[in-house]
Design a protein around this motif. Structure first.
Motif, PDB file in Angstrom:
ATOM      1  N   LEU A 643       1.017  -1.287  -0.006  1.00 10.68           N
ATOM      2  CA  LEU A 643      -0.043   0.012  -0.073  1.00 10.68           C
ATOM      3  C   LEU A 643       0.866   1.227   0.112  1.00 10.68           C
ATOM      4  O   LEU A 643       2.232   1.006  -0.214  1.00 10.68           O
ATOM      5  CB  LEU A 643      -0.933  -0.048   1.351  1.00 10.68           C
ATOM      6  N   THR A 644       0.402   2.333   0.235  1.00 14.40           N
ATOM      7  CA  THR A 644       1.275   3.766   0.228  1.00 14.40           C
ATOM      8  C   THR A 644       1.783   3.687   1.713  1.00 14.40           C
ATOM      9  O   THR A 644       1.424   3.223   2.715  1.00 14.40           O
ATOM     10  CB  THR A 644       0.318   4.855  -0.151  1.00 14.40           C
ATOM     11  N   PRO A 645       2.944   4.712   1.557  1.00 16.59           N
ATOM     12  CA  PRO A 645       3.340   5.072   2.948  1.00 16.59           C
ATOM     13  C   PRO A 645       2.667   5.566   3.916  1.00 16.59           C
ATOM     14  O   PRO A 645       2.755   5.270   5.176  1.00 16.59           O
ATOM     15  CB  PRO A 645       4.772   5.705   2.461  1.00 16.59           C
ATOM     16  N   GLN A 646       1.647   6.363   3.412  1.00 19.58           N
ATOM     17  CA  GLN A 646       0.664   6.958   4.163  1.00 19.58           C
ATOM     18  C   GLN A 646      -0.252   5.908   4.793  1.00 19.58           C
ATOM     19  O   GLN A 646      -0.654   6.172   6.080  1.00 19.58           O
ATOM     20  CB  GLN A 646      -0.112   7.969   3.461  1.00 19.58           C
ATOM     21  N   GLN A 647      -0.622   4.986   4.088  1.00 18.14           N
ATOM     22  CA  GLN A 647      -1.405   3.812   4.541  1.00 18.14           C
ATOM     23  C   GLN A 647      -0.814   2.840   5.444  1.00 18.14           C
ATOM     24  O   GLN A 647      -1.497   2.202   6.360  1.00 18.14           O
ATOM     25  CB  GLN A 647      -2.208   3.164   3.600  1.00 18.14           C
ATOM     26  N   ASN A 648       0.568   2.553   5.192  1.00 19.00           N
ATOM     27  CA  ASN A 648       1.328   1.563   5.893  1.00 19.00           C
ATOM     28  C   ASN A 648       2.674   1.980   6.544  1.00 19.00           C
ATOM     29  O   ASN A 648       3.722   1.607   6.113  1.00 19.00           O
ATOM     30  CB  ASN A 648       1.427   0.457   4.987  1.00 19.00           C
ATOM     31  N   GLU A 649       2.652   3.110   7.212  1.00 13.95           N
ATOM     32  CA  GLU A 649       3.807   3.814   7.436  1.00 13.95           C
ATOM     33  C   GLU A 649       4.790   2.901   8.517  1.00 13.95           C
ATOM     34  O   GLU A 649       5.980   2.612   8.212  1.00 13.95           O
ATOM     35  CB  GLU A 649       3.749   4.860   8.618  1.00 13.95           C
ATOM     36  N   HIS A 650       4.287   2.042   9.490  1.00 21.78           N
ATOM     37  CA  HIS A 650       5.265   1.045  10.172  1.00 21.78           C
ATOM     38  C   HIS A 650       5.690  -0.069   9.090  1.00 21.78           C
ATOM     39  O   HIS A 650       6.851  -0.282   9.478  1.00 21.78           O
ATOM     40  CB  HIS A 650       4.343   0.420  11.134  1.00 21.78           C
ATOM     41  N   GLY A 651       4.839  -0.453   8.104  1.00 18.97           N
ATOM     42  CA  GLY A 651       5.288  -1.488   7.396  1.00 18.97           C
ATOM     43  C   GLY A 651       6.518  -0.999   6.563  1.00 18.97           C
ATOM     44  O   GLY A 651       7.523  -1.824   6.348  1.00 18.97           O
ATOM     45  N   TYR A 652       6.462   0.019   6.093  1.00 17.92           N
ATOM     46  CA  TYR A 652       7.555   0.783   5.490  1.00 17.92           C
ATOM     47  C   TYR A 652       8.847   0.990   6.301  1.00 17.92           C
ATOM     48  O   TYR A 652       9.838   0.690   5.724  1.00 17.92           O
ATOM     49  CB  TYR A 652       7.295   1.785   4.727  1.00 17.92           C
ATOM     50  N   ASN A 653       8.605   1.186   7.289  1.00 18.92           N
ATOM     51  CA  ASN A 653       9.890   1.519   8.377  1.00 18.92           C
ATOM     52  C   ASN A 653      10.263   0.134   8.741  1.00 18.92           C
ATOM     53  O   ASN A 653      11.457   0.018   8.441  1.00 18.92           O
ATOM     54  CB  ASN A 653       9.518   1.974   9.786  1.00 18.92           C
ATOM     55  N   VAL A 654       9.721  -0.862   8.875  1.00 22.47           N
ATOM     56  CA  VAL A 654      10.428  -2.005   9.391  1.00 22.47           C
ATOM     57  C   VAL A 654      10.883  -2.911   8.509  1.00 22.47           C
ATOM     58  O   VAL A 654      11.733  -3.775   8.411  1.00 22.47           O
ATOM     59  CB  VAL A 654       9.285  -2.806  10.449  1.00 22.47           C
ATOM     60  N   SER A 655      10.517  -2.676   7.043  1.00 25.50           N
ATOM     61  CA  SER A 655      10.770  -3.475   5.782  1.00 25.50           C
ATOM     62  C   SER A 655      12.105  -2.714   5.134  1.00 25.50           C
ATOM     63  O   SER A 655      12.570  -3.214   4.227  1.00 25.50           O
ATOM     64  CB  SER A 655       9.576  -3.455   4.884  1.00 25.50           C
ATOM     65  N   ALA A 656      12.604  -1.738   5.544  1.00 26.94           N
ATOM     66  CA  ALA A 656      13.752  -1.187   5.146  1.00 26.94           C
ATOM     67  C   ALA A 656      14.986  -1.384   5.645  1.00 26.94           C
ATOM     68  O   ALA A 656      15.407  -1.204   6.744  1.00 26.94           O
ATOM     69  CB  ALA A 656      13.418   0.345   5.332  1.00 26.94           C
ATOM     70  N   PRO A 657      15.893  -1.979   4.868  1.00 25.36           N
ATOM     71  CA  PRO A 657      17.332  -2.298   5.374  1.00 25.36           C
ATOM     72  C   PRO A 657      17.982  -0.919   5.976  1.00 25.36           C
ATOM     73  O   PRO A 657      18.766  -0.944   6.924  1.00 25.36           O
ATOM     74  CB  PRO A 657      17.871  -2.816   4.317  1.00 25.36           C
ATOM     75  N   LEU A 658      17.595   0.198   5.207  1.00 26.92           N
ATOM     76  CA  LEU A 658      18.201   1.373   5.590  1.00 26.92           C
ATOM     77  C   LEU A 658      18.012   1.714   7.003  1.00 26.92           C
ATOM     78  O   LEU A 658      18.594   2.403   7.704  1.00 26.92           O
ATOM     79  CB  LEU A 658      17.341   2.508   4.772  1.00 26.92           C
ATOM     80  N   THR A 659      16.798   1.454   7.421  1.00 29.37           N
ATOM     81  CA  THR A 659      16.332   1.665   8.902  1.00 29.37           C
ATOM     82  C   THR A 659      17.501   0.886   9.928  1.00 29.37           C
ATOM     83  O   THR A 659      17.852   1.474  11.222  1.00 29.37           O
ATOM     84  CB  THR A 659      15.070   1.029   9.381  1.00 29.37           C
ATOM     85  N   ASN A 660      18.140   0.075   9.688  1.00 33.10           N
ATOM     86  CA  ASN A 660      18.994  -0.860  10.547  1.00 33.10           C
ATOM     87  C   ASN A 660      20.503  -0.926  10.078  1.00 33.10           C
ATOM     88  O   ASN A 660      21.386  -1.818  10.235  1.00 33.10           O
ATOM     89  CB  ASN A 660      18.606  -2.313  10.764  1.00 33.10           C
ATOM     90  N   ALA A 661      20.687   0.056   9.089  1.00 30.71           N
ATOM     91  CA  ALA A 661      21.996   0.096   8.380  1.00 30.71           C
ATOM     92  C   ALA A 661      23.336   0.067   9.525  1.00 30.71           C
ATOM     93  O   ALA A 661      24.295  -0.821   9.280  1.00 30.71           O
ATOM     94  CB  ALA A 661      22.185   1.407   7.652  1.00 30.71           C
ATOM     95  N   GLY A 662      23.056   0.656  10.635  1.00 28.52           N
ATOM     96  CA  GLY A 662      24.069   0.631  11.514  1.00 28.52           C
ATOM     97  C   GLY A 662      24.434  -0.816  12.337  1.00 28.52           C
ATOM     98  O   GLY A 662      25.173  -0.875  12.870  1.00 28.52           O
ATOM     99  N   THR A 663      23.670  -1.633  11.933  1.00 29.42           N
ATOM    100  CA  THR A 663      23.531  -2.849  12.705  1.00 29.42           C
ATOM    101  C   THR A 663      24.011  -3.863  11.741  1.00 29.42           C
ATOM    102  O   THR A 663      23.983  -5.061  12.077  1.00 29.42           O
ATOM    103  CB  THR A 663      22.374  -3.648  13.172  1.00 29.42           C
ATOM    104  N   MET A 664      24.662  -3.590  10.652  1.00 28.47           N
ATOM    105  CA  MET A 664      25.282  -4.406   9.731  1.00 28.47           C
ATOM    106  C   MET A 664      26.366  -5.300  10.293  1.00 28.47           C
ATOM    107  O   MET A 664      27.201  -4.884  10.935  1.00 28.47           O
ATOM    108  CB  MET A 664      25.911  -3.508   8.492  1.00 28.47           C
ATOM    109  N   SER A 665      26.196  -6.725  10.197  1.00 28.25           N
ATOM    110  CA  SER A 665      26.927  -7.486  11.027  1.00 28.25           C
ATOM    111  C   SER A 665      27.471  -8.567  10.045  1.00 28.25           C
ATOM    112  O   SER A 665      27.724  -9.615  10.394  1.00 28.25           O
ATOM    113  CB  SER A 665      25.924  -8.443  12.164  1.00 28.25           C
ATOM    114  N   ALA A 666      28.044  -8.089   8.875  1.00 27.02           N
ATOM    115  CA  ALA A 666      28.500  -8.932   7.822  1.00 27.02           C
ATOM    116  C   ALA A 666      29.509  -8.127   6.931  1.00 27.02           C
ATOM    117  O   ALA A 666      29.215  -7.088   6.842  1.00 27.02           O
ATOM    118  CB  ALA A 666      27.587  -9.758   7.100  1.00 27.02           C
TER     119      ALA A 666
END
Length: 736
Positions: A643-666
């Protein structure tokens, strides 16, 4: 003094010349190119085209000068449709391809093809009359044209140039402008905008009425769609000299998730009166019209529609003269309407066929033009993956994911009994190209053991002749290439399909590094029983085990399996890839501490999802052209699943590798093309920026002026050679 110094230096060089050093990696790139080029050895029928009489087919000669015709049943050469050495008025040296008119009295030939995006291109088109041998440019106004289409009576050709539609009236050698408002970056008539081409797999919206009186089309007003700009450099692969000192730019309309799409409207053009009629559909929620096609009469323009969420599909029957619309088919989904539903639509004389997965598996259904279900063509615990058509006796032909989801079999639906029976080999992968009335078919059949053979058959599968046989090549390569072995992988109580490829001298007492490869996109499938050669064999030949597993969300496993990822991309896919990694780590010969993961595009996205996960078991990763936040990707694809980011903001946040870039462990290698108009470089660059800010070290390689495919000037070989170098450094070679 100066002369003496030079003389002494020359003497020293003559007596002690150092051996020339090879360019770093050159040998590896050459070796990789050898493996990648194996697929080019596969023979295929060139420009195979059925003739309208259903008794012959046409093919382009090897030198690109002659269109030759052959008898379908006997294979004997019957003549020449066109010979460039024997034309009147215009002389061409070669052609790139051809289009035969409905009555075979005319041929469109084209040359100087220039790609626009992934599927679209412009070219120089010419009209050839098979009786008079006259060869003339399609247009007297434009050097290049797009998407030409013959009228049913073969007397006219509609085409697009510079965003406008024109009709060539061949009898009078005249050219009529249908539209005049086309303008780059603002209005497109008849062709499509970027997102329709990429996500709906179409480049043309031109449709002639069966009686030749009407031309219908879509108009794209993209004036409010945000502009996306990418830099163009000089580069070394096909250098752009004009940008040697200052970069140029590619600017085009690209709607990212949640932003404004083109306003798409439907129109008809009366050929005799030269009048355009604007047609308004009754459903105001329509956002997309992925297909328009005529039914059997001029009063039946069949318009396929989707709402913005892409969970409602509706077909309207439209009278293009009056503008009257009637809904004849409607379907709602718990998640998204599968693209096969509108991409495989077929409109016959007595009804239309649609693929739907509303029962939990994709099956074929025949409807009347009034909207009544006439027949359920298939049913059962398997998916129909393609629909080919109906013959004169009422038999239907389709492709099924049987006997296992890894295979593809062409089947006939009996007209009387309604039973399914295979008309192609069972096991492996067969795709068919049927003649217009389904009297004949070319079957392309392959398996993991055998490259594709192309066999011309009767509709029910009786072989008439082999058009291209790669059996000898398959035997040669089978003797010297590593082989795939299919495996079952447990994950979360489910059994996933996978394959594994081991070195030919595999010794289970040794410990080998592993590279897992995946794509993982919704509805996709990477684990199939089909022929494949490339970088995987090179890796296996040089001490790696290569494995691939299709996790949840992928295709041919039913709707529940696929729809599990809805509004939450990357979550279940990551669980499945991590579980697959742990399972593969238990197999003989696997070093559990040296497992890497790789993917391209969606596969690159899923690669990053895995190695930024807190439970990451992978030691190294290579992501090529990855999506790093679905907010950066286009409306149609991203919103279909999220759906759109406006409809599913949480889904977009948790589905983005960018959100956890600092936890790169490889250990990580990123690669991308600087002119990728599909998955924009911002995805990689923002990920790199986030990791830099977090103090994460990683490797990165860019490919100047390359698009999403990174192809040309050995660039594809460089991608995989660099990946081999990286994994060899980070995972090491096989150990005793």
């Amino acid at each position: 003094m100066k002369i003496r110094y030079i003389a002494v230096l020359a003497a020293l060089m003559a007596t002690s010349v150092a051996p020339a050093r090879e360019i770093p990696g050159a040998k590896l790139v050459r070796e990789m190119e050898t493996y990648l080029s194996l697929r080019s050895k596969i023979k295929t029928p060139q420009h195979f085209t059925y003739m309208p009489d259903n008794t012959q087919y046409a093919m382009l000669s090897a030198d690109g000068k002659v269109i030759e015709t052959y008898d379908i049943r006997t294979g004997k050469r019957t003549g020449e449709l066109l010979d460039l050495n024997n034309t009147r008025e215009t002389t061409l040296q070669t052609m790139s391809g051809f289009i035969i008119s409905p009555d075979a009295s005319k041929v469109l030939v084209y040359r100087n093809v220039k790609p626009v995006y992934r599927r679209s291109y412009s070219a120089q088109y010419y009209v050839y009359d098979t009786h008079s041998r006259l060869l003339r440019p399609l247009s007297s106004q434009f050097d290049e044209q797009q998407v030409p289409v013959f009228s049913p009576d073969s007397r006219m050709v509609a085409f697009v140039a510079k965003g406008n539609i024109y009709i060539k009236k061949i009898d009078f050698n005249s050219e009529v402008a249908v539209t005049t408002d086309g303008e780059a970056g603002k209005v497109i008539n008849g062709a499509t905008d970027w997102v329709y081409e990429e996500e709906f797999s179409i480049t043309s919206t031109l449709s002639w009425s069966p009686d030749n009186t009407m031309l219908c089309y879509l108009r794209f007003d993209e004036s409010k769609v945000p502009v996306y700009t990418l830099p163009i450099y000089e580069g070394a692969c096909q250098p752009r000299r004009e940008y040697a000192l200052y970069p140029g730019e590619l600017s085009y309309k690209y709607p990212v998730a949640g932003e404004t799409n083109s306003t798409v409207t439907l129109h008809s053009y009366d050929v005799d009166n030269r009048k355009i009629k604007d047609i308004t559909l009754p459903d105001k929620t329509v956002e997309y019209m992925p297909r328009i096609d005529f039914g059997p009469t001029a009063a039946q323009l069949m318009v396929s529609t989707l709402n913005r969420d892409q969970n409602k599909f509706e077909i309207f029957s439209v009278n293009p003269a009056s503008g009257v619309c009637k809904s004849v088919y409607s379907e709602k989904s718990q998640a998204w309407i599968i693209p096969e539903t509108y991409e495989n639509l077929s409109f016959g004389k007595n009804g239309f066929t649609v693929l739907s997965n509303h029962t939990g598996h994709t099956h074929a259904y025949l409807y009347s033009y009034t909207g009544s279900l006439m027949r359920t063509l298939s049913s059962g615990d398997f998916d129909v993956t393609a629909y080919y058509g109906q013959d004169a006796l009422g038999n239907h032909y389709l492709q099924t994911a049987t006997p296992t989801p890894l295979d593809r079999t062409v089947q006939k639906v009996d007209a009387k009994r309604g039973t399914l029976s295979p008309v192609s080999p069972v096991g492996g992968t067969t795709a068919a190209t049927y003649s217009p009335e389904c009297r004949f078919a070319v079957m392309a059949t392959s398996s993991t053991e055998t490259p594709a053979s192309y066999t011309l058959c009767t509709a029910d599968g009786k072989s008439l002749r082999v058009l291209a046989d790669n059996k000898a090549l398959g035997q040669e390569l089978s003797a010297r290439l590593p082989k795939k072995e299919f495996i079952k992988v447990p994950s979360d109580g489910r059994e996933l399909n996978g394959w594994i490829m081991r070195p030919r001298d595999f010794d289970p007492s040794r410990k080998y590094p592993v590279v897992m490869y995946q794509y993982s996109g919704p509805g996709s499938q990477t684990v199939t029983n089909t022929w494949e050669t490339g970088w995987m064999q090179y890796f296996a030949d040089h001490g790696f085990i290569v494995a691939c597993v299709d996790g949840r969300g992928t295709g041919a496993r039913g709707s529940e399996f696929m729809y599990s990822v809805y509004k939450n991309l990357g979550y279940y896919e990551t669980i499945d890839q991590i579980n697959a990694c742990r399972y593969i780590a238990t197999l003989p010969g696997v070093d559990s501490s040296r497992i890497g993961i790789h993917g391209w595009s969606y596969g690159g996205y899923e690669t990053l999802m895995c190695v930024t996960n807190s439970d990451n078991p992978f030691a190294a990763a290579v992501a090529v052209a990855p999506v790093t936040d679905w907010r950066y990707y286009d409306t149609v694809y991203a919103e279909r699943y999220m759906l759109t980011p406006q409809q599913n903001e949480h889904g977009y946040n948790v589905s983005a590798p960018l959100t956890n870039a600092g936890t790169m462990s490889a250990d990580l290698l990123l690669m991308y093309g600087t002119l990728d108009d599909n998955v924009h470089p911002v995805n990689t660059l923002q990920m790199a920026s986030a990791m830099q800010t977090a103090g994460v070290l990683f490797d990165m390689m860019s490919f100047t002026n390359m698009n999403h495919s990174i192809y040309g000037c050995n660039s594809r070989a460089v991608v995989y050679a660099n990946m081999f170098r990286f994994f060899s450094e980070k995972l090491g070679a096989a150990r005793h």
